[in-house]
Motif scaffolding. Structure first.
Motif, short mmCIF file in Angstrom:
data_model
loop_
_atom_site.label_atom_id
_atom_site.label_comp_id
_atom_site.label_asym_id
_atom_site.label_seq_id
_atom_site.Cartn_x
_atom_site.Cartn_y
_atom_site.Cartn_z
N ARG A 74 -21.36 11.60 -9.64
CA ARG A 74 -21.18 11.59 -11.09
C ARG A 74 -20.75 10.20 -11.56
N GLU A 122 -22.63 7.72 -14.33
CA GLU A 122 -21.96 7.29 -15.57
C GLU A 122 -21.64 5.80 -15.59
N GLU A 139 -12.49 12.77 -9.94
CA GLU A 139 -11.98 11.41 -10.14
C GLU A 139 -12.39 10.53 -8.97
N LYS A 183 -12.16 9.15 -14.22
CA LYS A 183 -12.06 10.60 -14.32
C LYS A 183 -13.23 11.10 -15.14
N SER A 184 -13.82 12.20 -14.70
CA SER A 184 -14.94 12.77 -15.45
C SER A 184 -14.45 13.29 -16.80
N GLN A 185 -15.37 13.42 -17.74
CA GLN A 185 -15.01 13.91 -19.07
C GLN A 185 -14.40 15.31 -19.00
N GLN A 186 -14.80 16.09 -18.00
CA GLN A 186 -14.27 17.45 -17.84
C GLN A 186 -12.94 17.44 -17.08
N ASN A 187 -12.49 16.27 -16.65
CA ASN A 187 -11.26 16.12 -15.87
C ASN A 187 -11.28 16.90 -14.56
N ASP A 188 -12.48 17.16 -14.03
CA ASP A 188 -12.55 17.90 -12.78
C ASP A 188 -12.81 17.01 -11.57
#
Length: 112
Positions: free
Chosen positions: A67, A71, A31, A24-29
């Motif tokens: 993304r 990462e 996955e 999951k992205s750090q912004q939770n937007d």
């Protein structure tokens, strides 16, 4: 069918891997459905999606892979889907991607 595809993939991966991961992205937007690892190295990023005909769905899946690639430092990107069988090169926000699309039936044959 989307949930069915994800469940089939999870069952198939569970036979090969002791642990299954997702991202999951750090912004939770965003996955990624499955992050496959070999020891501590990320080996493949896999999205499972039943229908890619909707542009918004396709964009969401590729954006997450882009993304995640940046990462997790993994360029092996796969989208298991209902019927698309192709390899596409894309540039997404400056990130070069090579995304493999594989129909679920074909993926299951190769992974069972």
């Amino acid at each position: 069918t989307g949930r069915l595809f994800e469940n089939l993939a999870a069952e198939t991966f569970a036979r090969k891997y002791e642990e299954l991961f997702y991202w999951k992205s750090q912004q939770n937007d965003l996955e990624i459905d499955f992050v496959l690892k070999d020891d501590f190295k990320t080996k493949q990023l896999v999205q499972v999606c039943s229908d890619l005909r909707d542009e918004k769905t396709l964009e969401r899946e590729v954006r997450a892979l882009s993304r995640g690639q940046a990462e997790l430092k993994c360029k092996n990107l796969l989208v298991v889907n209902d019927n698309k069988d192709a390899v596409e090169k894309k540039v997404w926000f400056g990130e070069k991607l090579t995304v493999q699309y594989m129909p679920m039936w074909k993926w299951l044959l190769e992974n069972n």
